[in-house]
Design an enzyme around this catalytic site. Structure first.
Site, mmCIF file in Angstrom:
data_model
loop_
_atom_site.group_PDB
_atom_site.id
_atom_site.type_symbol
_atom_site.label_atom_id
_atom_site.label_comp_id
_atom_site.label_asym_id
_atom_site.label_seq_id
_atom_site.Cartn_x
_atom_site.Cartn_y
_atom_site.Cartn_z
ATOM 1 N N LYS A 10 0.819 -1.213 0.000
ATOM 2 C CA LYS A 10 0.000 0.000 0.000
ATOM 3 C C LYS A 10 0.861 1.275 0.000
ATOM 4 O O LYS A 10 2.077 1.204 0.226
ATOM 5 C CB LYS A 10 -0.933 -0.036 1.211
ATOM 6 C CG LYS A 10 -1.949 -1.185 1.163
ATOM 7 C CD LYS A 10 -2.969 -1.064 2.294
ATOM 8 C CE LYS A 10 -3.973 -2.217 2.259
ATOM 9 N NZ LYS A 10 -5.051 -2.037 3.267
ATOM 10 N N TYR A 50 -12.312 -2.612 -3.964
ATOM 11 C CA TYR A 50 -12.841 -2.787 -2.615
ATOM 12 C C TYR A 50 -14.373 -2.756 -2.582
ATOM 13 O O TYR A 50 -14.959 -2.460 -1.536
ATOM 14 C CB TYR A 50 -12.270 -1.714 -1.691
ATOM 15 C CG TYR A 50 -10.854 -2.000 -1.213
ATOM 16 C CD1 TYR A 50 -10.572 -3.137 -0.454
ATOM 17 C CD2 TYR A 50 -9.812 -1.118 -1.490
ATOM 18 C CE1 TYR A 50 -9.289 -3.390 0.006
ATOM 19 C CE2 TYR A 50 -8.524 -1.359 -1.028
ATOM 20 C CZ TYR A 50 -8.273 -2.505 -0.277
ATOM 21 O OH TYR A 50 -7.005 -2.753 0.191
ATOM 22 N N PHE A 58 -15.776 2.557 6.920
ATOM 23 C CA PHE A 58 -14.410 2.965 6.611
ATOM 24 C C PHE A 58 -14.134 3.050 5.112
ATOM 25 O O PHE A 58 -13.004 3.351 4.707
ATOM 26 C CB PHE A 58 -13.403 2.012 7.282
ATOM 27 C CG PHE A 58 -13.572 0.551 6.921
ATOM 28 C CD1 PHE A 58 -13.072 0.047 5.734
ATOM 29 C CD2 PHE A 58 -14.246 -0.313 7.788
ATOM 30 C CE1 PHE A 58 -13.220 -1.291 5.398
ATOM 31 C CE2 PHE A 58 -14.398 -1.662 7.460
ATOM 32 C CZ PHE A 58 -13.886 -2.147 6.256
ATOM 33 N N ARG A 86 -1.191 -14.449 4.281
ATOM 34 C CA ARG A 86 -1.912 -13.811 5.390
ATOM 35 C C ARG A 86 -1.104 -13.914 6.691
ATOM 36 O O ARG A 86 -1.098 -12.974 7.489
ATOM 37 C CB ARG A 86 -3.300 -14.437 5.567
ATOM 38 C CG ARG A 86 -4.213 -14.153 4.380
ATOM 39 C CD ARG A 86 -5.627 -14.611 4.629
ATOM 40 N NE ARG A 86 -6.326 -13.769 5.587
ATOM 41 C CZ ARG A 86 -6.789 -12.554 5.316
ATOM 42 N NH1 ARG A 86 -6.613 -12.025 4.120
ATOM 43 N NH2 ARG A 86 -7.428 -11.865 6.231
ATOM 44 N N THR A 92 -5.089 -7.460 10.492
ATOM 45 C CA THR A 92 -5.444 -6.224 9.779
ATOM 46 C C THR A 92 -5.054 -4.984 10.581
ATOM 47 O O THR A 92 -4.523 -4.024 10.031
ATOM 48 C CB THR A 92 -6.969 -6.193 9.504
ATOM 49 O OG1 THR A 92 -7.312 -7.385 8.799
ATOM 50 C CG2 THR A 92 -7.352 -4.991 8.668
ATOM 51 N N ARG A 103 2.825 -6.277 9.053
ATOM 52 C CA ARG A 103 2.069 -5.152 9.621
ATOM 53 C C ARG A 103 2.639 -4.716 10.972
ATOM 54 O O ARG A 103 2.668 -3.520 11.276
ATOM 55 C CB ARG A 103 0.592 -5.500 9.714
ATOM 56 C CG ARG A 103 -0.085 -5.390 8.327
ATOM 57 C CD ARG A 103 -1.420 -6.049 8.305
ATOM 58 N NE ARG A 103 -2.156 -5.796 7.067
ATOM 59 C CZ ARG A 103 -3.131 -6.587 6.634
ATOM 60 N NH1 ARG A 103 -3.490 -7.654 7.327
ATOM 61 N NH2 ARG A 103 -3.764 -6.300 5.506
ATOM 62 N N ASN A 113 -2.086 0.247 6.690
ATOM 63 C CA ASN A 113 -1.629 -1.030 7.263
ATOM 64 C C ASN A 113 -0.707 -1.815 6.319
ATOM 65 O O ASN A 113 -0.628 -3.035 6.391
ATOM 66 C CB ASN A 113 -2.814 -1.863 7.757
ATOM 67 C CG ASN A 113 -3.693 -2.384 6.628
ATOM 68 O OD1 ASN A 113 -3.584 -1.920 5.497
ATOM 69 N ND2 ASN A 113 -4.540 -3.352 6.925
ATOM 70 N N HIS A 116 -2.101 -5.469 1.532
ATOM 71 C CA HIS A 116 -3.380 -6.168 1.371
ATOM 72 C C HIS A 116 -3.092 -7.572 0.861
ATOM 73 O O HIS A 116 -2.167 -7.767 0.075
ATOM 74 C CB HIS A 116 -4.281 -5.454 0.358
ATOM 75 C CG HIS A 116 -5.442 -6.308 -0.079
ATOM 76 N ND1 HIS A 116 -6.593 -6.385 0.651
ATOM 77 C CD2 HIS A 116 -5.590 -7.163 -1.121
ATOM 78 C CE1 HIS A 116 -7.412 -7.260 0.054
ATOM 79 N NE2 HIS A 116 -6.819 -7.731 -1.025
ATOM 80 N N GLU A 127 -9.440 -11.133 -7.532
ATOM 81 C CA GLU A 127 -8.532 -9.996 -7.317
ATOM 82 C C GLU A 127 -7.361 -10.017 -8.300
ATOM 83 O O GLU A 127 -6.929 -8.955 -8.769
ATOM 84 C CB GLU A 127 -8.025 -9.996 -5.872
ATOM 85 C CG GLU A 127 -9.137 -9.677 -4.876
ATOM 86 C CD GLU A 127 -8.653 -9.516 -3.445
ATOM 87 O OE1 GLU A 127 -9.459 -9.085 -2.607
ATOM 88 O OE2 GLU A 127 -7.469 -9.813 -3.155
HETATM 89 P P1 CMP Z 1 -7.369 -4.724 3.494
HETATM 90 O O1 CMP Z 1 -6.893 -6.112 3.710
HETATM 91 O O2 CMP Z 1 -6.750 -3.956 2.382
HETATM 92 O O3 CMP Z 1 -8.957 -4.753 3.256
HETATM 93 C C1 CMP Z 1 -9.781 -3.661 3.576
HETATM 94 C C2 CMP Z 1 -9.074 -2.589 4.334
HETATM 95 O O4 CMP Z 1 -9.911 -1.682 5.037
HETATM 96 C C3 CMP Z 1 -8.232 -3.223 5.419
HETATM 97 O O5 CMP Z 1 -7.136 -3.882 4.848
HETATM 98 C C4 CMP Z 1 -7.913 -1.997 6.293
HETATM 99 O O6 CMP Z 1 -6.768 -1.302 5.842
HETATM 100 C C5 CMP Z 1 -9.126 -1.082 6.070
HETATM 101 N N1 CMP Z 1 -9.940 -0.942 7.279
HETATM 102 C C6 CMP Z 1 -10.153 0.198 7.947
HETATM 103 N N2 CMP Z 1 -10.943 -0.004 9.002
HETATM 104 C C7 CMP Z 1 -11.239 -1.330 9.028
HETATM 105 C C8 CMP Z 1 -12.014 -2.157 9.887
HETATM 106 N N3 CMP Z 1 -12.663 -1.671 10.954
HETATM 107 N N4 CMP Z 1 -12.097 -3.484 9.598
HETATM 108 C C9 CMP Z 1 -11.470 -4.005 8.515
HETATM 109 N N5 CMP Z 1 -10.722 -3.260 7.664
HETATM 110 C C10 CMP Z 1 -10.594 -1.928 7.921
#
Ligand code: CMP
Length: 140
Positions: A10, A50, A58, A86, A92, A103, A113, A116, A127
């Protein structure tokens, strides 16, 4: 089983200049890069990627963040690639990510974060196809 997963480094991690350090973790874990591109996503591209999160509170912040700078997108291939990737990423929310995960080491917040990764084999197929044509994948 041999699997593929989609990985995105990211904007925060690209800005920190740690693409190589993150690739190194993939390689040490036995994951191979079979396609890669750097890209500054358009709003439309980020929203489409997304789309499953469209109704989440969010969503707007997520899209704004993902278009704040270039990202590095790759398809990774290897045994058990989805779960392996993962595990390398960690939780996350970096505050909950295990020590030594990407992370925990590079992310600042749940929004910024660092990475992805696809959450399942079926998601990975969708994806990967979102960013790469079949001819851009280089099995090896
Ligand atoms: P990612 O795996 O890219 O998928 C969705 C993204 O939303 C996640 O990583 C986070 O960076 C972002 N995000 C922000 N707030 C939340 C939340 N409460 N729960 C899950 N993802 C979140």
């Amino acid at each position: 089983a041999l699997e593929r997963t989609l990985s995105i480094i990211k904007p925060d991690a690209v800005a920190k200049n740690v693409i190589g350090e993150i690739y190194s973790r993939f390689e040490k874990a036995g994951l191979k890069v079979v396609a890669a591109k750097m890209k500054h996503l358009s709003r439309r591209e980020a929203e489409g990627f997304y789309a499953v999160h469209r109704e989440r509170p969010f969503f707007a912040a997520l899209v704004d963040f993902m278009i704040s700078g270039p990202v590095m997108i790759q398809a990774l291939e290897g045994d058990n690639a989805v779960l392996k990737h993962r595990d390398l990423m960690g939780a996350t929310d970096p505050k909950k990510a295990a020590p030594g995960t990407i992370r925990a080491d590079f992310a600042d917040s749940i929004d910024a974060n660092a990475v992805h990764g696809s959450d399942a084999i079926e998601t990975a197929k969708v994806e990967i196809a979102y960013f790469f044509a079949e001819t851009e994948l280089c099995p090896r």
